[in-house]
Design a protein around this motif. Structure first.
Motif, mmCIF file in Angstrom:
data_model
loop_
_atom_site.group_PDB
_atom_site.id
_atom_site.type_symbol
_atom_site.label_atom_id
_atom_site.label_comp_id
_atom_site.label_asym_id
_atom_site.label_seq_id
_atom_site.Cartn_x
_atom_site.Cartn_y
_atom_site.Cartn_z
ATOM 1 N N ASN A 31 1.625 -9.904 1.479
ATOM 2 C CA ASN A 31 1.836 -10.857 2.305
ATOM 3 C C ASN A 31 0.840 -11.932 2.563
ATOM 4 O OD1 ASN A 31 4.248 -9.820 2.600
ATOM 5 N ND2 ASN A 31 4.037 -9.032 4.657
ATOM 6 N N ASN A 32 0.010 -12.433 1.492
ATOM 7 C CA ASN A 32 -1.302 -13.250 1.564
ATOM 8 C C ASN A 32 -2.192 -12.873 2.455
ATOM 9 O OD1 ASN A 32 0.057 -15.022 -0.443
ATOM 10 N ND2 ASN A 32 1.468 -15.744 1.196
ATOM 11 N N LYS A 33 -2.185 -11.609 3.223
ATOM 12 C CA LYS A 33 -3.011 -11.284 4.131
ATOM 13 C C LYS A 33 -3.761 -10.013 3.822
ATOM 14 C CE LYS A 33 -3.118 -10.845 9.299
ATOM 15 N NZ LYS A 33 -2.285 -10.814 10.410
ATOM 16 N N ALA A 34 -3.002 -8.817 3.703
ATOM 17 C CA ALA A 34 -3.504 -7.590 3.545
ATOM 18 C C ALA A 34 -4.016 -7.224 2.246
ATOM 19 C CB ALA A 34 -2.567 -6.472 4.056
ATOM 20 N N ASP A 52 0.946 -0.976 -11.420
ATOM 21 C CA ASP A 52 2.326 -1.510 -11.394
ATOM 22 C C ASP A 52 2.551 -2.421 -10.432
ATOM 23 O OD1 ASP A 52 3.449 1.040 -13.131
ATOM 24 O OD2 ASP A 52 3.212 2.031 -11.357
ATOM 25 N N LEU A 53 1.808 -2.443 -9.224
ATOM 26 C CA LEU A 53 2.106 -3.517 -8.405
ATOM 27 C C LEU A 53 1.355 -5.032 -8.720
ATOM 28 C CD1 LEU A 53 0.597 -1.314 -5.163
ATOM 29 C CD2 LEU A 53 3.008 -2.314 -5.776
ATOM 30 N N THR A 54 0.524 -5.140 -9.760
ATOM 31 C CA THR A 54 0.239 -6.052 -10.395
ATOM 32 C C THR A 54 1.127 -6.738 -11.108
ATOM 33 O OG1 THR A 54 -0.782 -5.131 -12.370
ATOM 34 C CG2 THR A 54 -2.321 -5.348 -10.579
ATOM 35 N N THR A 55 2.345 -6.253 -11.517
ATOM 36 C CA THR A 55 3.182 -6.738 -12.331
ATOM 37 C C THR A 55 4.595 -7.346 -11.486
ATOM 38 O OG1 THR A 55 4.431 -4.656 -12.662
ATOM 39 C CG2 THR A 55 2.527 -5.302 -14.236
ATOM 40 N N ILE A 56 4.509 -7.076 -10.160
ATOM 41 C CA ILE A 56 5.758 -7.360 -9.573
ATOM 42 C C ILE A 56 5.280 -8.295 -8.357
ATOM 43 C CG2 ILE A 56 7.114 -5.395 -10.060
ATOM 44 C CD1 ILE A 56 6.328 -4.190 -7.681
ATOM 45 N N THR A 57 6.055 -9.128 -7.619
ATOM 46 C CA THR A 57 5.886 -9.989 -6.782
ATOM 47 C C THR A 57 6.456 -9.669 -5.226
ATOM 48 O OG1 THR A 57 7.544 -11.405 -7.395
ATOM 49 C CG2 THR A 57 5.570 -11.911 -8.381
ATOM 50 N N ASN A 58 7.580 -8.871 -5.410
ATOM 51 C CA ASN A 58 8.206 -8.584 -4.188
ATOM 52 C C ASN A 58 8.903 -7.070 -4.147
ATOM 53 O OD1 ASN A 58 8.496 -11.057 -2.306
ATOM 54 N ND2 ASN A 58 8.982 -12.045 -4.151
ATOM 55 N N ILE A 59 8.695 -6.406 -3.202
ATOM 56 C CA ILE A 59 9.349 -4.927 -2.900
ATOM 57 C C ILE A 59 10.170 -5.120 -1.522
ATOM 58 C CG2 ILE A 59 7.944 -3.807 -4.814
ATOM 59 C CD1 ILE A 59 5.966 -3.076 -2.490
ATOM 60 N N THR A 60 10.925 -4.384 -1.506
ATOM 61 C CA THR A 60 11.511 -4.045 -0.048
ATOM 62 C C THR A 60 10.996 -2.758 0.381
ATOM 63 O OG1 THR A 60 13.694 -5.039 -0.954
ATOM 64 C CG2 THR A 60 13.899 -4.024 0.935
ATOM 65 N N SER A 61 10.684 -3.120 1.715
ATOM 66 C CA SER A 61 10.274 -2.005 2.868
ATOM 67 C C SER A 61 11.349 -0.871 3.296
ATOM 68 C CB SER A 61 9.531 -2.313 3.596
ATOM 69 O OG SER A 61 10.327 -3.111 4.744
ATOM 70 N N LEU A 62 11.383 0.058 3.875
ATOM 71 C CA LEU A 62 12.095 0.896 4.469
ATOM 72 C C LEU A 62 12.626 0.235 5.884
ATOM 73 C CD1 LEU A 62 10.784 4.636 4.327
ATOM 74 C CD2 LEU A 62 12.450 3.521 2.627
ATOM 75 N N HIS A 63 12.056 -0.512 6.147
ATOM 76 C CA HIS A 63 12.400 -1.239 7.470
ATOM 77 C C HIS A 63 13.388 -2.533 7.063
ATOM 78 C CE1 HIS A 63 12.377 -3.991 10.851
ATOM 79 N NE2 HIS A 63 12.118 -4.935 10.202
ATOM 80 N N GLY A 64 13.531 -2.964 5.822
ATOM 81 C CA GLY A 64 14.421 -3.615 5.029
ATOM 82 C C GLY A 64 13.967 -5.068 4.665
ATOM 83 N N ASP A 65 13.044 -5.593 5.280
ATOM 84 C CA ASP A 65 12.171 -6.700 5.035
ATOM 85 C C ASP A 65 11.296 -6.725 3.636
ATOM 86 O OD1 ASP A 65 13.307 -7.772 7.118
ATOM 87 O OD2 ASP A 65 11.539 -7.754 8.061
ATOM 88 N N PRO A 66 11.202 -7.717 2.883
ATOM 89 C CA PRO A 66 10.319 -7.987 1.639
ATOM 90 C C PRO A 66 9.105 -7.790 1.881
ATOM 91 C CG PRO A 66 11.567 -10.063 1.879
ATOM 92 C CD PRO A 66 11.971 -8.842 3.036
ATOM 93 N N ILE A 67 8.281 -7.361 1.117
ATOM 94 C CA ILE A 67 6.659 -7.295 1.252
ATOM 95 C C ILE A 67 6.584 -8.349 -0.051
ATOM 96 C CG2 ILE A 67 4.387 -6.369 0.972
ATOM 97 C CD1 ILE A 67 5.976 -3.642 2.159
#
Length: 258
Positions: free
Chosen positions: A232-235, A205-220
């Protein structure tokens, strides 16, 4: 006159498995030897297994070993001395090989079923609870669990669904920033940045999307390249799809920072 010994020649005509006994001069009787039956002229070996299973338990096999001699061996799935055999419950030892979170049921000889208990999912051999519980059961994710517990963060113990990106235990242990975040009181925000609500997203599923919103509120941000998913180009996601009753866990090799 001498009495005729009726047994003197050829065992008196008796069977080789019989005893010739003189009764009166010139007369004899033939008596089959122990373990044999017949009229003495013809003696047949007695097979004790042919009657009442040789005295063996009904769940045992009777095997003839000699004239009127036999041994009793319990059938597969039973234990005992053969005279008495008791059913062996597969579930009585080590829960039948089922998960500790499963119910083992004997169905028939040498067979059993494993069914995960209520609030657990799996095939019965591997049963998983909610993702909050599963964090503690895996050494790769247990450190993340302890941080959640220390801050009384129980978001992912709810019904979900959730997607969780967990920095591997050694990463959380060795990163010097963790102590600073705890001291500054921002560790809760960092942890919640690794949680996504309202969706249980598997690796595919993750391979088909580019952004998701965390419970913190910021996007990943999610990118997919060279057969790897990177946040985030890192992890990088290094272990994926640990599915629980209320979501899924992915293990990453870096801490995400909001």
């Amino acid at each position: 006159c001498l009495a005729i010994d009726a047994c003197k020649t050829s065992n008196g005509g008796c069977s080789a498995k019989a005893e010739c006994r003189i009764t009166t001069p010139g007369n004899r009787v033939c008596v089959c030897s122990a373990g044999y039956t017949g009229d003495g002229i013809v003696c047949i070996e007695i097979n004790p297994c042919l009657e009442n299973n040789g005295g063996c338990d009904r769940n045992a096999e009777c095997t003839q070993t000699g004239p009127n001699q036999a041994v009793c061996n319990c059938l597969k799935g039973y234990s005992g001395d053969g005279k008495r055999c008791t059913y062996i419950s597969l579930c009585s030892q080590n829960n039948g090989g089922c998960s500790e979170f499963a119910i083992c049921n004997d169905t028939e000889l040498t067979e059993r079923t494993c069914t995960c208990k209520h609030n657990y999912i799996g095939d019965g051999f591997n049963c998983r609870g909610n993702i909050f519980q599963e964090l503690l059961r895996n050494s790769n994710t247990s450190r993340f669990y302890f941080h959640l517990e220390a801050l009384s963060i129980r978001d992912i113990a709810g019904p979900g669904p959730f997607t969780l990106f967990v920095p591997r235990t050694d990463v959380l242990t060795s990163d010097p920033r963790v102590k600073d975040w705890i001291a500054k009181g921002v560790m809760a925000q960092v942890l919640r940045y690794h949680m996504v609500g309202c969706a249980s997203l598997l690796y595919n599923d993750l391979t088909t999307i580019t952004n998701i919103t965390s419970l913190h509120g910021d996007p990943i941000h999610i990118s997919y390249s060279q057969n790897s998913l990177v946040l985030n180009n890192k992890a990088e996601i290094i272990l994926s799809d640990a599915v629980g009753t209320n979501g899924v866990i992915h293990v990453i090799n870096q801490i995400l920072v909001p």
